[in-house]
Write a protein that holds these residues in place. Structure first.
Motif, mmCIF file in Angstrom:
data_model
loop_
_atom_site.group_PDB
_atom_site.id
_atom_site.type_symbol
_atom_site.label_atom_id
_atom_site.label_comp_id
_atom_site.label_asym_id
_atom_site.label_seq_id
_atom_site.Cartn_x
_atom_site.Cartn_y
_atom_site.Cartn_z
ATOM 1 N N LYS A 1 0.823 -1.207 0.000
ATOM 2 C CA LYS A 1 0.000 0.000 0.000
ATOM 3 C C LYS A 1 0.862 1.264 0.000
ATOM 4 O O LYS A 1 0.714 2.136 -0.851
ATOM 5 N N ASN A 2 1.779 1.365 0.989
ATOM 6 C CA ASN A 2 2.644 2.545 1.051
ATOM 7 C C ASN A 2 3.588 2.628 -0.143
ATOM 8 O O ASN A 2 3.903 3.715 -0.633
ATOM 9 N N GLY A 3 4.033 1.455 -0.605
ATOM 10 C CA GLY A 3 4.903 1.444 -1.787
ATOM 11 C C GLY A 3 4.211 2.051 -2.995
ATOM 12 O O GLY A 3 4.811 2.811 -3.760
ATOM 13 N N ALA A 4 2.916 1.733 -3.159
ATOM 14 C CA ALA A 4 2.146 2.283 -4.280
ATOM 15 C C ALA A 4 1.965 3.794 -4.123
ATOM 16 O O ALA A 4 1.997 4.540 -5.107
ATOM 17 N N LEU A 5 1.764 4.254 -2.867
ATOM 18 C CA LEU A 5 1.607 5.693 -2.628
ATOM 19 C C LEU A 5 2.904 6.442 -2.914
ATOM 20 O O LEU A 5 2.893 7.525 -3.510
ATOM 21 N N PHE A 6 4.040 5.873 -2.496
ATOM 22 C CA PHE A 6 5.327 6.499 -2.805
ATOM 23 C C PHE A 6 5.562 6.530 -4.317
ATOM 24 O O PHE A 6 6.122 7.490 -4.852
ATOM 25 N N HIS A 7 5.126 5.478 -4.999
ATOM 26 C CA HIS A 7 5.293 5.424 -6.460
ATOM 27 C C HIS A 7 4.554 6.580 -7.133
ATOM 28 O O HIS A 7 5.009 7.109 -8.150
ATOM 29 N N LYS A 8 3.404 6.982 -6.567
ATOM 30 C CA LYS A 8 2.661 8.116 -7.116
ATOM 31 C C LYS A 8 3.487 9.391 -7.070
ATOM 32 O O LYS A 8 3.285 10.312 -7.872
ATOM 33 N N LEU A 9 4.434 9.449 -6.132
ATOM 34 C CA LEU A 9 5.326 10.608 -6.023
ATOM 35 C C LEU A 9 6.633 10.373 -6.771
ATOM 36 O O LEU A 9 7.598 11.121 -6.606
ATOM 37 N N ASN A 10 6.669 9.323 -7.608
ATOM 38 C CA ASN A 10 7.874 8.947 -8.364
ATOM 39 C C ASN A 10 9.033 8.574 -7.441
ATOM 40 O O ASN A 10 10.200 8.832 -7.744
ATOM 41 N N ILE A 11 8.697 7.966 -6.313
ATOM 42 C CA ILE A 11 9.704 7.496 -5.362
ATOM 43 C C ILE A 11 9.639 5.972 -5.330
ATOM 44 O O ILE A 11 8.680 5.393 -4.818
ATOM 45 N N ASP A 12 10.660 5.325 -5.910
ATOM 46 C CA ASP A 12 10.679 3.861 -5.982
ATOM 47 C C ASP A 12 11.896 3.253 -5.285
ATOM 48 O O ASP A 12 11.887 2.087 -4.934
ATOM 49 N N THR A 13 12.960 4.051 -5.126
ATOM 50 C CA THR A 13 14.179 3.552 -4.486
ATOM 51 C C THR A 13 14.523 4.417 -3.281
ATOM 52 O O THR A 13 13.977 5.513 -3.102
ATOM 53 N N ILE A 14 15.451 3.924 -2.476
ATOM 54 C CA ILE A 14 15.903 4.726 -1.333
ATOM 55 C C ILE A 14 16.550 6.015 -1.827
ATOM 56 O O ILE A 14 16.392 7.077 -1.220
ATOM 57 N N GLY A 15 17.245 5.937 -2.956
ATOM 58 C CA GLY A 15 17.841 7.140 -3.531
ATOM 59 C C GLY A 15 16.788 8.164 -3.915
ATOM 60 O O GLY A 15 16.946 9.366 -3.662
ATOM 61 N N ASP A 16 15.695 7.696 -4.517
ATOM 62 C CA ASP A 16 14.589 8.606 -4.856
ATOM 63 C C ASP A 16 14.066 9.298 -3.605
ATOM 64 O O ASP A 16 13.764 10.491 -3.608
ATOM 65 N N LEU A 17 13.947 8.516 -2.518
ATOM 66 C CA LEU A 17 13.395 9.041 -1.268
ATOM 67 C C LEU A 17 14.306 10.109 -0.669
ATOM 68 O O LEU A 17 13.858 11.192 -0.290
#
Length: 686
Positions: free
Chosen positions: A16-32
């Motif tokens: 669930k949270n992974g999908a929400l982060f994906h909406k913000l174009n955050i898929d990796t720790i580097g993206d975060l």
């Protein structure tokens, strides 16, 4: 774990949270970790109500004095009660959609109320303040709270939590790409410390230095790419040398208006380049509406009249279609030799195949389009000139790909972003610069007003008056949706608000960057066609929409934008024969903010505004939600961070002089990071 590890491997992040982060174009720790906060909130010691009214947001210590009541209105559940500050001054509090608080907000309880104090009728009021117990709040005054871009279902606190977890999981593996000597030279924090400070700043001074390092790094990689791809030698060309043609002079004489002196000068400079026997590499810089497109048309006309093909690339499909329609109409009206084709991502497969074939066999001598022109399937028979509109929206590599589709291709890049010449010479050092500083004399100057929130009803009436005359209006908000920065207006709620103000008598559409490309294009085309009266939008309309019938622009939270960005937005009106107006709504009530915005009321000269913006920025002053002007950088701001741009330019030149191939052992990590930047873009590789 490392920066490339999928974010779902962090403890607690499920599907669930992974999908929400994906909406913000955050898929990796580097993206975060590379998605830095939009802004920061500082929690200072509580003040009185009267002191709080002088600030945009402040903390007030208060005691609940009445029993909270719960009511319902317009779909909201609203808790109301009265509190008093430490001086005994009462204020009303409204809290929306949190009915469970009614049981805990008891008379006699003390809280710290954080928010904006409003004057409503005969009383003071705070709407939806954040509330803290005094002891909890005291701990919060010791630092700064990062505020991130959020999405529904993913709160700021949740993002903060996983940023902390992600940082701890990879910080031991992080290495600084910059040599230690370079860090010491500029007193920059190292990479690990920079990431830590950006997400959890212990002081504004340290945050300032960390942000400067981030801006410097972005400029450094950009300039390294530019300098590696440019040559200071004048490139000769026999194969692509143009000869003077009569068609351009005939068009100039046939136009129903006279070119301005600056347009004539710019055209003369480009014409001289094209006929000189050297490869033309020129930046055409001019204010919004100054007539750059006509110079581009003349350049392309010289190209096709010499038997070559031209390419005209724009950043949005709407802008590409506008250029295509303009040139097609001019071709018919003035019997020009253009045979244009339109190439965008949304055209059908059959149309694309036909366009590719016409380009390859030379039937089409002018290709107008978006990034679709860069695709491998686009093969020119004889490309002679590439014109790029709003060049800052294309990377160095993209422009190189386009010119690589021909031999010794002439290049003209256009920009409406007003950049002081000293900065332009750094950013575009490999290009000759032509400038068109003035607007055509037929343009009616825009009337400007800097107002506070009390003026909104008057503004709404002014907009309605213009609509009744058959005109249209824009309303610009800094945010897309609620839940990110509550004190800022957002497009979705504002659109609904205006529907409540005007009812069914006014046709309202909303537009923002999170929409699909086809939907954005449809809405802009519908607005251009007059099928909507008001377009409520984010800054996505800054480029790519030309509606002469639009005569009013109202910009909410104007203090959150840089002056150059505001000027760019203002350029969307005043493009027709009717008087146009721009209303800047300053929600701070702050004299300094008002004084800054009033610069826009004194001049419509973008270059003068850009220089004023550059001078007004104080050292240590961090930008708010939005960059000062959209120059294509993610974090660096060429106005606020001009000092870093100068330093990066000097350092890149020195580095390439000492180690042109970046092969020295001390530059190994820098070379590796730079290659990642070229491959993946800055946002993902900072």
């Amino acid at each position: 774990m490392n920066m490339n590890t999928n974010i779902r491997e962090l403890k607690g992040i499920g599907e669930k949270n992974g999908a929400l982060f994906h909406k913000l174009n955050i898929d990796t720790i580097g993206d975060l970790l590379n998605r830095f906060p939009r802004t920061y909130e500082s929690y200072s010691q509580p003040v009185t109500l009267q002191q709080a009214m002088e600030s945009e947001r402040a903390s007030v210590k208060g005691i609940v004095v009445t029993q909270p009541t719960l009511s319902r209105a317009k779909g909201y559940q609203i808790i109301r009660f009265i509190a008093k500050d430490e001086t005994g001054t009462p204020f009303h509090v409204r809290i929306f959609n949190m009915p469970y608080l009614k049981k805990t907000l008891l008379p006699g309880n003390s809280y710290i109320f954080y928010g904006k104090v409003l004057t409503v009728a005969d009383h003071l009021q705070m709407d939806q303040p954040k509330m803290y117990k005094p002891d909890v709040y005291q701990e919060m005054t010791e630092g700064y709270i990062p505020i991130y871009s959020c999405t529904k279902g993913l709160s700021n606190d949740t993002i903060r939590k996983y940023v902390s977890i992600g940082f701890e999981s990879v910080k031991q593996s992080l290495k600084d790409p910059f040599p230690s000597a370079l860090l010491e030279k500029h007193d920059f924090p190292d990479y690990v410390e920079t990431i830590s400070i950006m997400h959890n700043p212990p002081s504004m001074e340290l945050l300032y230095h960390a942000k400067k390092r981030i801006a410097y790094e972005e400029f450094f990689y950009f300039l390294l790419s530019v300098r590696q791809n440019q040559t200071h030698d004048i490139l000769k060309t026999e194969e692509n040398r143009f000869i003077p043609c009569a068609q351009t002079n005939r068009l100039i004489e046939a136009l129903p208006f006279e070119l301005t002196p600056s347009q004539k000068k710019a055209w003369k400079e480009i014409e001289t380049d094209l006929y000189s026997g050297n490869v033309c590499n020129r930046l055409l810089q001019g204010d919004v509406g100054c007539g750059k497109t006509m110079i581009a048309v003349l350049s392309l006309l010289a190209c096709v009249s010499n038997g070559k093909q031209g390419a005209f690339m724009a950043p949005t499909e709407v802008l590409a279609r506008q250029h295509f329609n303009l040139i097609r109409e001019m071709t018919e009206s003035y019997k020009l030799p253009f045979v244009p084709v339109l190439l965008t991502g949304s055209i059908r497969a059959k149309e694309k195949r036909e366009a590719y074939e016409a380009i390859a066999n030379g039937t089409a001598n002018l290709v107008i389009g978006t990034h679709a022109i860069l695709e491998e399937g686009v093969v020119f028979q004889n490309l002679g000139l590439a014109v790029t509109d709003e060049q800052h929206r294309f990377g160095v590599r993209q422009r190189t790909v386009l010119t690589g589709k021909g031999r010794e291709v002439h290049t003209v890049v256009m920009s409406a972003t007003p950049i002081p010449r000293s900065l332009a010479m750094i950013l575009y050092g490999g290009l000759a610069v032509s400038t068109i500083p003035e607007l055509p004399s037929c343009r009616i100057p825009i009337k400007n007003a800097v107002v506070d929130t009390k003026y909104r009803p008057t503004a709404y009436k002014s907009i309605k008056d213009e609509i009744e005359k058959g005109r249209q209006a824009y309303v610009i908000c800094p945010m897309v949706e609620s839940g990110i920065m509550e004190e800022l207006e957002n497009v979705e709620d504002y659109g609904e608000k205006l529907k409540g103000v005007y009812g069914d008598s006014v046709r309202i559409a909303i537009l923002h960057g999170k929409m699909k490309g086809t939907e954005k294009t449809r809405i802009m085309e519908e607005f251009s066609a007059g099928n909507y009266d008001i377009l409520v939008s984010t800054t996505v309309i800054e480029v790519g929409i030309d509606v002469p019938n639009a005569t009013v622009m109202m910009i909410e939270n104007a203090q959150r934008f840089g002056l150059a960005a505001l000027h760019q937005l203002r350029g969307r009106v005043g493009r027709g024969k009717h008087q146009s107006y721009c209303i800047f709504v300053d929600t701070t009530g702050n004299d300094k903010s008002k004084k800054r915005l009033e610069i826009l009321g004194k001049t419509n000269d973008g270059f003068e505004i850009a220089n004023a913006d550059l001078k007004m920025r104080g050292p240590g002053e961090l930008s708010g939600t939005l960059q000062s002007g959209d120059t294509g950088f993610v974090y660096g701001d060429i106005y606020e961070d001009a000092d870093m741009l100068y330093l990066a330019s000097e350092d890149v030149d020195q580095l390439l002089k000492e180690d042109p191939s970046l092969s020295d052992p001390e530059n190994e990590l820098l070379r590796s990071k730079w290659q990642d930047v070229i491959q993946n873009g800055y946002l993902h590789t900072i």
